[in-house]
Design a protein around this motif. Structure first.
Motif, mmCIF file in Angstrom:
data_model
loop_
_atom_site.group_PDB
_atom_site.id
_atom_site.type_symbol
_atom_site.label_atom_id
_atom_site.label_comp_id
_atom_site.label_asym_id
_atom_site.label_seq_id
_atom_site.Cartn_x
_atom_site.Cartn_y
_atom_site.Cartn_z
ATOM 1 N N ASP A 183 -5.078 16.996 1.365
ATOM 2 C CA ASP A 183 -6.474 17.174 1.750
ATOM 3 C C ASP A 183 -7.208 15.850 1.572
ATOM 4 O O ASP A 183 -7.708 15.540 0.489
ATOM 5 C CB ASP A 183 -7.105 18.263 0.864
ATOM 6 N N VAL A 184 -7.254 15.051 2.630
ATOM 7 C CA VAL A 184 -7.900 13.737 2.606
ATOM 8 C C VAL A 184 -8.956 13.700 3.699
ATOM 9 O O VAL A 184 -8.694 14.105 4.839
ATOM 10 C CB VAL A 184 -6.867 12.609 2.805
ATOM 11 N N THR A 185 -10.138 13.187 3.380
ATOM 12 C CA THR A 185 -11.254 13.201 4.329
ATOM 13 C C THR A 185 -11.505 11.840 4.962
ATOM 14 O O THR A 185 -11.546 11.711 6.185
ATOM 15 C CB THR A 185 -12.538 13.695 3.621
ATOM 16 N N MET A 186 -11.679 10.808 4.137
ATOM 17 C CA MET A 186 -12.123 9.513 4.637
ATOM 18 C C MET A 186 -11.002 8.476 4.646
ATOM 19 O O MET A 186 -10.107 8.498 3.798
ATOM 20 C CB MET A 186 -13.276 8.980 3.769
ATOM 21 N N HIS A 187 -11.060 7.565 5.614
ATOM 22 C CA HIS A 187 -10.184 6.392 5.637
ATOM 23 C C HIS A 187 -10.787 5.350 4.699
ATOM 24 O O HIS A 187 -11.826 4.753 4.994
ATOM 25 C CB HIS A 187 -10.089 5.848 7.062
ATOM 26 N N ASP A 188 -10.143 5.164 3.566
ATOM 27 C CA ASP A 188 -10.574 4.176 2.572
ATOM 28 C C ASP A 188 -9.887 2.855 2.899
ATOM 29 O O ASP A 188 -8.667 2.735 2.790
ATOM 30 C CB ASP A 188 -10.190 4.662 1.171
ATOM 31 N N PHE A 189 -10.651 1.850 3.294
ATOM 32 C CA PHE A 189 -10.080 0.569 3.721
ATOM 33 C C PHE A 189 -9.357 -0.161 2.585
ATOM 34 O O PHE A 189 -8.576 -1.080 2.834
ATOM 35 C CB PHE A 189 -11.173 -0.343 4.280
ATOM 36 N N ASN A 190 -9.604 0.256 1.348
ATOM 37 C CA ASN A 190 -8.970 -0.403 0.198
ATOM 38 C C ASN A 190 -7.716 0.330 -0.268
ATOM 39 O O ASN A 190 -7.163 0.000 -1.309
ATOM 40 C CB ASN A 190 -9.972 -0.497 -0.957
ATOM 41 N N ASN A 206 -3.844 2.333 0.951
ATOM 42 C CA ASN A 206 -2.826 2.603 1.963
ATOM 43 C C ASN A 206 -2.452 4.090 2.023
ATOM 44 O O ASN A 206 -1.547 4.467 2.755
ATOM 45 C CB ASN A 206 -1.558 1.795 1.676
ATOM 46 N N ASP A 207 -3.140 4.910 1.257
ATOM 47 C CA ASP A 207 -2.768 6.311 1.112
ATOM 48 C C ASP A 207 -3.786 7.166 1.861
ATOM 49 O O ASP A 207 -4.913 7.350 1.403
ATOM 50 C CB ASP A 207 -2.753 6.666 -0.376
ATOM 51 N N HIS A 208 -3.384 7.711 3.019
ATOM 52 C CA HIS A 208 -4.336 8.347 3.913
ATOM 53 C C HIS A 208 -4.073 9.827 4.170
ATOM 54 O O HIS A 208 -4.700 10.412 5.059
ATOM 55 C CB HIS A 208 -4.345 7.622 5.269
ATOM 56 N N GLY A 209 -3.170 10.460 3.452
ATOM 57 C CA GLY A 209 -2.877 11.855 3.748
ATOM 58 C C GLY A 209 -2.222 11.994 5.113
ATOM 59 O O GLY A 209 -1.557 11.081 5.602
ATOM 60 N N GLN A 210 -2.440 13.162 5.765
ATOM 61 C CA GLN A 210 -1.771 13.372 7.052
ATOM 62 C C GLN A 210 -2.734 13.256 8.230
ATOM 63 O O GLN A 210 -2.475 13.807 9.293
ATOM 64 C CB GLN A 210 -1.041 14.704 7.086
ATOM 65 N N ASP A 240 -9.508 13.007 -6.465
ATOM 66 C CA ASP A 240 -9.798 11.752 -7.165
ATOM 67 C C ASP A 240 -10.234 10.627 -6.224
ATOM 68 O O ASP A 240 -10.563 9.540 -6.690
ATOM 69 C CB ASP A 240 -8.589 11.306 -7.978
ATOM 70 N N ARG A 241 -10.274 10.862 -4.925
ATOM 71 C CA ARG A 241 -10.584 9.796 -3.968
ATOM 72 C C ARG A 241 -12.096 9.589 -3.880
ATOM 73 O O ARG A 241 -12.822 10.425 -3.344
ATOM 74 C CB ARG A 241 -9.997 10.138 -2.599
ATOM 75 N N GLN A 242 -12.555 8.467 -4.426
ATOM 76 C CA GLN A 242 -13.985 8.216 -4.546
ATOM 77 C C GLN A 242 -14.705 8.289 -3.208
ATOM 78 O O GLN A 242 -15.811 8.833 -3.106
ATOM 79 C CB GLN A 242 -14.226 6.845 -5.189
ATOM 80 N N LYS A 243 -14.109 7.742 -2.150
ATOM 81 C CA LYS A 243 -14.792 7.709 -0.857
ATOM 82 C C LYS A 243 -15.047 9.103 -0.312
ATOM 83 O O LYS A 243 -16.066 9.337 0.356
ATOM 84 C CB LYS A 243 -13.978 6.895 0.158
ATOM 85 N N ASP A 244 -14.158 10.038 -0.560
ATOM 86 C CA ASP A 244 -14.368 11.408 -0.107
ATOM 87 C C ASP A 244 -15.578 12.029 -0.806
ATOM 88 O O ASP A 244 -16.392 12.714 -0.184
ATOM 89 C CB ASP A 244 -13.124 12.255 -0.366
ATOM 90 N N PHE A 245 -15.685 11.796 -2.111
ATOM 91 C CA PHE A 245 -16.825 12.325 -2.860
ATOM 92 C C PHE A 245 -18.122 11.664 -2.398
ATOM 93 O O PHE A 245 -19.148 12.326 -2.233
ATOM 94 C CB PHE A 245 -16.609 12.113 -4.359
#
Length: 317
Positions: A58-65, A67-71, A129-134
Protein backbone atom coordinates in the motif's frame (compact mmCIF):
# COMPACT_ATOMS: atom_id res chain seq x y z
CA UNK A 1 -17.47 -16.99 11.53
CA UNK A 2 -14.25 -18.95 11.93
CA UNK A 3 -10.95 -19.03 10.08
CA UNK A 4 -11.31 -22.81 10.02
CA UNK A 5 -13.62 -22.31 7.02
CA UNK A 6 -11.35 -19.83 5.20
CA UNK A 7 -9.92 -21.68 2.20
CA UNK A 8 -6.88 -19.49 1.51
CA UNK A 9 -5.95 -19.34 5.19
CA UNK A 10 -5.94 -23.11 5.46
CA UNK A 11 -4.09 -23.59 2.17
CA UNK A 12 -1.36 -21.24 3.40
CA UNK A 13 -1.15 -21.95 7.10
CA UNK A 14 -0.73 -25.17 9.04
CA UNK A 15 1.09 -25.77 12.31
CA UNK A 16 4.80 -26.66 11.99
CA UNK A 17 4.73 -26.27 8.20
CA UNK A 18 5.63 -23.50 5.76
CA UNK A 19 4.31 -22.40 2.37
CA UNK A 20 5.77 -19.96 -0.14
CA UNK A 21 4.60 -16.89 -2.03
CA UNK A 22 5.84 -13.74 -3.81
CA UNK A 23 5.54 -10.02 -3.16
CA UNK A 24 4.83 -7.68 -6.08
CA UNK A 25 6.18 -6.04 -8.13
CA UNK A 26 8.00 -8.96 -9.73
CA UNK A 27 10.93 -6.84 -10.86
CA UNK A 28 14.05 -5.14 -9.46
CA UNK A 29 13.82 -1.77 -7.74
CA UNK A 30 15.12 1.35 -9.50
CA UNK A 31 14.77 5.07 -8.86
CA UNK A 32 11.70 5.05 -11.14
CA UNK A 33 8.27 3.53 -10.41
CA UNK A 34 7.95 -0.12 -11.47
CA UNK A 35 6.97 -0.87 -15.05
CA UNK A 36 4.43 -3.61 -14.16
CA UNK A 37 4.73 -4.94 -17.72
CA UNK A 38 4.11 -8.65 -17.19
CA UNK A 39 2.76 -8.89 -13.66
CA UNK A 40 -0.40 -10.75 -14.70
CA UNK A 41 1.55 -13.35 -16.69
CA UNK A 42 3.95 -13.88 -13.78
CA UNK A 43 1.07 -14.03 -11.29
CA UNK A 44 -0.52 -16.80 -13.36
CA UNK A 45 2.80 -18.61 -13.53
CA UNK A 46 3.18 -18.36 -9.75
CA UNK A 47 -0.33 -19.75 -9.31
CA UNK A 48 0.12 -22.56 -11.85
CA UNK A 49 3.38 -23.69 -10.26
CA UNK A 50 1.54 -24.07 -6.96
CA UNK A 51 2.71 -21.18 -4.78
CA UNK A 52 0.16 -20.26 -2.13
CA UNK A 53 0.00 -16.45 -2.21
CA UNK A 54 0.73 -13.18 -3.99
CA UNK A 55 1.18 -10.11 -1.81
CA UNK A 56 0.64 -6.41 -2.60
CA UNK A 57 1.77 -3.26 -0.80
CA UNK A 58 0.00 0.00 0.00
CA UNK A 59 2.07 2.91 -1.35
CA UNK A 60 0.59 6.28 -2.34
CA UNK A 61 3.27 8.77 -3.37
CA UNK A 62 6.40 8.58 -5.54
CA UNK A 63 9.13 9.66 -3.13
CA UNK A 64 12.03 10.98 -5.23
CA UNK A 65 14.46 10.13 -2.42
CA UNK A 66 13.52 6.44 -2.34
CA UNK A 67 13.83 3.48 -4.71
CA UNK A 68 10.98 1.65 -2.99
CA UNK A 69 7.68 2.35 -4.75
CA UNK A 70 5.35 -0.56 -4.04
CA UNK A 71 3.42 -1.94 -7.02
CA UNK A 72 2.51 1.48 -8.58
CA UNK A 73 -1.29 1.11 -8.59
CA UNK A 74 -3.77 1.50 -5.75
CA UNK A 75 -3.68 -1.53 -3.48
CA UNK A 76 -7.36 -2.48 -3.66
CA UNK A 77 -7.81 -1.75 -7.35
CA UNK A 78 -4.78 -3.78 -8.41
CA UNK A 79 -5.58 -6.56 -5.94
CA UNK A 80 -9.00 -6.89 -7.59
CA UNK A 81 -7.41 -6.88 -11.04
CA UNK A 82 -4.97 -9.67 -10.13
CA UNK A 83 -7.68 -11.69 -8.42
CA UNK A 84 -9.81 -11.45 -11.57
CA UNK A 85 -6.93 -12.71 -13.72
CA UNK A 86 -6.08 -15.67 -11.48
CA UNK A 87 -8.23 -18.50 -10.18
CA UNK A 88 -7.53 -19.61 -6.63
CA UNK A 89 -4.22 -18.30 -5.29
CA UNK A 90 -4.48 -16.25 -2.09
CA UNK A 91 -4.14 -12.49 -2.51
CA UNK A 92 -2.58 -10.80 0.50
CA UNK A 93 -2.16 -7.19 1.53
CA UNK A 94 1.24 -6.43 2.98
CA UNK A 95 -0.10 -4.17 4.15
CA UNK A 96 -3.13 -1.88 4.30
CA UNK A 97 -1.84 1.30 5.99
CA UNK A 98 -4.69 1.90 8.40
CA UNK A 99 -3.80 5.45 9.50
CA UNK A 100 -4.16 6.51 5.85
CA UNK A 101 -7.47 4.70 5.18
CA UNK A 102 -10.72 5.11 7.08
CA UNK A 103 -11.64 1.77 8.72
CA UNK A 104 -15.19 1.79 7.33
CA UNK A 105 -13.86 2.23 3.80
CA UNK A 106 -11.19 -0.42 4.40
CA UNK A 107 -13.83 -2.82 5.72
CA UNK A 108 -16.10 -2.11 2.74
CA UNK A 109 -13.24 -2.76 0.31
CA UNK A 110 -12.22 -5.96 2.10
CA UNK A 111 -15.72 -7.45 2.26
CA UNK A 112 -16.38 -6.50 -1.37
CA UNK A 113 -13.23 -8.35 -2.46
CA UNK A 114 -14.19 -11.29 -0.26
CA UNK A 115 -17.63 -11.49 -1.87
CA UNK A 116 -16.29 -11.22 -5.41
CA UNK A 117 -13.41 -13.66 -4.78
CA UNK A 118 -14.52 -15.79 -1.82
CA UNK A 119 -11.96 -16.89 0.74
CA UNK A 120 -8.93 -15.55 -1.15
CA UNK A 121 -8.12 -12.39 0.82
CA UNK A 122 -5.48 -12.41 3.56
CA UNK A 123 -5.45 -8.90 5.02
CA UNK A 124 -2.23 -7.63 6.54
CA UNK A 125 -2.55 -4.22 8.19
CA UNK A 126 0.14 -1.80 9.33
CA UNK A 127 0.77 1.64 10.78
CA UNK A 128 2.91 2.72 7.80
CA UNK A 129 6.18 4.62 7.77
CA UNK A 130 6.48 6.50 4.45
CA UNK A 131 6.63 10.18 5.36
CA UNK A 132 5.52 11.46 1.95
CA UNK A 133 2.30 9.45 2.08
CA UNK A 134 1.42 10.96 5.46
CA UNK A 135 2.37 14.45 4.29
CA UNK A 136 0.22 14.21 1.15
CA UNK A 137 -2.83 13.11 3.13
CA UNK A 138 -2.38 15.66 5.91
CA UNK A 139 -1.94 13.05 8.66
CA UNK A 140 0.68 13.35 11.40
CA UNK A 141 3.09 10.45 11.03
CA UNK A 142 3.95 10.67 14.73
CA UNK A 143 0.32 9.80 15.53
CA UNK A 144 0.28 6.67 13.40
CA UNK A 145 0.51 4.22 16.30
CA UNK A 146 -2.50 5.69 18.07
CA UNK A 147 -4.50 5.98 14.85
CA UNK A 148 -3.57 2.41 13.87
CA UNK A 149 -4.84 0.94 17.11
CA UNK A 150 -8.07 2.92 16.99
CA UNK A 151 -8.64 2.02 13.32
CA UNK A 152 -7.78 -1.64 13.89
CA UNK A 153 -10.33 -1.96 16.69
CA UNK A 154 -12.99 -0.28 14.53
CA UNK A 155 -12.15 -2.40 11.47
CA UNK A 156 -11.98 -5.66 13.37
CA UNK A 157 -15.36 -5.13 14.97
CA UNK A 158 -16.92 -4.36 11.58
CA UNK A 159 -15.44 -7.54 10.11
CA UNK A 160 -15.94 -9.91 13.04
CA UNK A 161 -19.19 -8.84 14.75
CA UNK A 162 -22.66 -9.30 13.28
CA UNK A 163 -24.26 -6.05 14.54
CA UNK A 164 -21.58 -3.93 16.25
CA UNK A 165 -22.39 -0.65 17.93
CA UNK A 166 -19.32 1.58 17.72
CA UNK A 167 -18.94 5.09 19.09
CA UNK A 168 -15.59 6.47 17.99
CA UNK A 169 -14.03 9.77 16.97
CA UNK A 170 -13.60 8.04 13.59
CA UNK A 171 -17.33 7.49 13.19
CA UNK A 172 -20.47 6.00 14.71
CA UNK A 173 -22.09 2.66 13.86
CA UNK A 174 -25.56 2.19 15.35
CA UNK A 175 -25.89 -1.57 15.49
CA UNK A 176 -29.69 -1.60 15.85
CA UNK A 177 -30.29 0.45 12.71
CA UNK A 178 -27.32 -0.02 10.39
CA UNK A 179 -24.60 -2.43 9.37
CA UNK A 180 -21.78 -2.70 6.88
CA UNK A 181 -22.58 -4.36 3.57
CA UNK A 182 -21.72 -6.78 2.17
CA UNK A 183 -20.99 -9.35 4.85
CA UNK A 184 -17.77 -11.31 4.38
CA UNK A 185 -18.17 -14.88 3.16
CA UNK A 186 -16.21 -16.14 6.17
CA UNK A 187 -14.06 -14.39 8.74
CA UNK A 188 -11.36 -12.40 6.89
CA UNK A 189 -7.91 -13.04 8.43
CA UNK A 190 -6.52 -9.76 9.78
CA UNK A 191 -2.80 -9.82 10.52
CA UNK A 192 -0.59 -7.13 12.00
CA UNK A 193 2.56 -6.28 10.03
CA UNK A 194 5.76 -5.42 11.85
CA UNK A 195 5.08 -3.95 15.27
CA UNK A 196 2.83 -1.15 13.94
CA UNK A 197 3.89 0.91 16.99
CA UNK A 198 2.25 -1.67 19.30
CA UNK A 199 3.56 -4.10 21.90
CA UNK A 200 4.09 -7.75 21.09
CA UNK A 201 1.52 -8.53 23.80
CA UNK A 202 -1.12 -6.47 21.97
CA UNK A 203 -0.27 -8.11 18.63
CA UNK A 204 -0.44 -11.61 20.12
CA UNK A 205 -3.86 -10.86 21.57
CA UNK A 206 -5.50 -8.95 18.72
CA UNK A 207 -4.13 -10.17 15.39
CA UNK A 208 -5.17 -13.36 13.60
CA UNK A 209 -1.49 -13.76 12.77
CA UNK A 210 1.72 -11.77 12.49
CA UNK A 211 3.65 -10.63 9.40
CA UNK A 212 7.26 -9.72 10.07
CA UNK A 213 10.39 -8.58 8.28
CA UNK A 214 13.52 -10.73 7.80
CA UNK A 215 15.97 -11.23 10.65
CA UNK A 216 18.73 -13.67 11.38
CA UNK A 217 17.56 -17.18 12.19
CA UNK A 218 18.45 -16.72 15.84
CA UNK A 219 16.65 -13.38 16.21
CA UNK A 220 13.56 -14.59 14.36
CA UNK A 221 13.42 -17.81 16.39
CA UNK A 222 13.47 -15.83 19.64
CA UNK A 223 10.75 -13.48 18.39
CA UNK A 224 8.52 -16.37 17.26
CA UNK A 225 8.93 -18.21 20.59
CA UNK A 226 7.92 -15.08 22.49
CA UNK A 227 4.98 -14.42 20.18
CA UNK A 228 3.67 -18.00 20.38
CA UNK A 229 3.93 -18.04 24.18
CA UNK A 230 2.00 -14.77 24.47
CA UNK A 231 -0.59 -15.83 21.87
CA UNK A 232 -1.21 -19.05 23.82
CA UNK A 233 -1.79 -17.04 26.99
CA UNK A 234 -4.18 -14.63 25.26
CA UNK A 235 -5.97 -17.26 23.13
CA UNK A 236 -5.24 -20.76 24.49
CA UNK A 237 -5.17 -23.37 21.73
CA UNK A 238 -5.62 -20.86 18.90
CA UNK A 239 -3.31 -21.09 15.89
CA UNK A 240 -1.96 -17.66 14.97
CA UNK A 241 0.46 -18.13 12.06
CA UNK A 242 3.73 -16.30 11.54
CA UNK A 243 4.58 -14.89 8.09
CA UNK A 244 7.80 -13.25 6.95
CA UNK A 245 9.34 -11.80 3.82
CA UNK A 246 12.78 -12.66 2.41
CA UNK A 247 14.62 -10.62 -0.21
CA UNK A 248 16.46 -12.92 -2.60
CA UNK A 249 18.74 -12.74 -5.60
CA UNK A 250 18.81 -16.34 -6.86
CA UNK A 251 22.09 -17.23 -8.52
CA UNK A 252 22.28 -19.37 -11.65
CA UNK A 253 24.88 -21.44 -9.79
CA UNK A 254 22.85 -23.75 -7.51
CA UNK A 255 25.81 -24.11 -5.13
CA UNK A 256 26.64 -20.41 -4.70
CA UNK A 257 26.98 -19.70 -1.00
CA UNK A 258 24.85 -16.98 0.62
CA UNK A 259 26.08 -13.41 0.58
CA UNK A 260 24.20 -10.58 2.28
CA UNK A 261 21.89 -8.20 0.42
CA UNK A 262 19.43 -5.81 2.15
CA UNK A 263 16.95 -7.92 4.13
CA UNK A 264 18.09 -11.15 2.51
CA UNK A 265 20.64 -13.02 0.45
CA UNK A 266 22.13 -13.67 -2.94
CA UNK A 267 22.53 -17.46 -3.08
CA UNK A 268 22.08 -20.65 -5.08
CA UNK A 269 19.02 -22.83 -4.78
CA UNK A 270 20.73 -25.54 -2.69
CA UNK A 271 21.61 -23.05 0.02
CA UNK A 272 18.17 -21.43 -0.31
CA UNK A 273 16.58 -24.81 0.39
CA UNK A 274 18.73 -25.23 3.53
CA UNK A 275 17.77 -21.74 4.69
CA UNK A 276 14.06 -22.33 4.15
CA UNK A 277 14.16 -25.55 6.16
CA UNK A 278 15.66 -23.53 9.01
CA UNK A 279 12.88 -20.96 8.81
CA UNK A 280 10.27 -23.72 8.86
CA UNK A 281 11.96 -25.32 11.86
CA UNK A 282 11.78 -22.12 13.94
CA UNK A 283 8.07 -21.70 13.23
CA UNK A 284 7.65 -19.58 10.09
CA UNK A 285 4.36 -20.68 8.48
CA UNK A 286 4.54 -18.70 5.26
CA UNK A 287 7.45 -16.97 3.53
CA UNK A 288 7.04 -14.41 0.75
CA UNK A 289 9.97 -13.90 -1.63
CA UNK A 290 10.79 -10.28 -2.48
CA UNK A 291 12.67 -10.01 -5.81
CA UNK A 292 13.62 -6.32 -5.58
CA UNK A 293 17.36 -7.06 -5.90
CA UNK A 294 17.13 -9.98 -8.34
CA UNK A 295 19.45 -9.89 -11.37
CA UNK A 296 18.08 -12.84 -13.34
CA UNK A 297 14.97 -12.71 -15.53
CA UNK A 298 12.03 -13.14 -13.18
CA UNK A 299 10.49 -15.95 -15.23
CA UNK A 300 13.65 -18.03 -14.76
CA UNK A 301 13.84 -17.43 -11.04
CA UNK A 302 10.17 -18.22 -10.44
CA UNK A 303 10.42 -21.37 -12.58
CA UNK A 304 13.50 -22.65 -10.76
CA UNK A 305 12.07 -22.06 -7.31
CA UNK A 306 8.76 -23.57 -8.40
CA UNK A 307 10.38 -26.73 -9.75
CA UNK A 308 13.24 -27.27 -7.29
CA UNK A 309 12.19 -25.63 -4.00
CA UNK A 310 8.39 -25.49 -3.86
CA UNK A 311 7.82 -29.28 -3.72
CA UNK A 312 9.43 -29.22 -0.26
CA UNK A 313 6.96 -26.54 0.95
CA UNK A 314 3.71 -27.32 -0.89
CA UNK A 315 0.49 -25.39 -0.58
CA UNK A 316 -1.81 -27.37 1.72
CA UNK A 317 -4.75 -29.21 0.19
Amino acid sequence: MSLEQHRAFNRMYQRDKMTLGFLTPFEPMTNQPPRMENTVELARKIENLGFSAIWLRDVTMHDFNSNDHGQLYDLWIYLTYLAAHTNHIAIGTSSVVLPLRHPVRAAKEATSVDRLFPDRLIMGVASGDRQKDFTALGIEREERGRIFKQSFDFLNRLLKEEHPTIDSTLGVIEGRSMKLMPNPVTSIPTMVTGFSQQSIEWIAENGDGWIQYPRSIEEQASLIRNYRALANIKSPGAFKPFTQTLYIDLSENPDERPSQIPLGYRLGRNHLLELLFQFQKIGVNHLAFVPYFARRPMEEMIQEIGEEILPHFPTHD
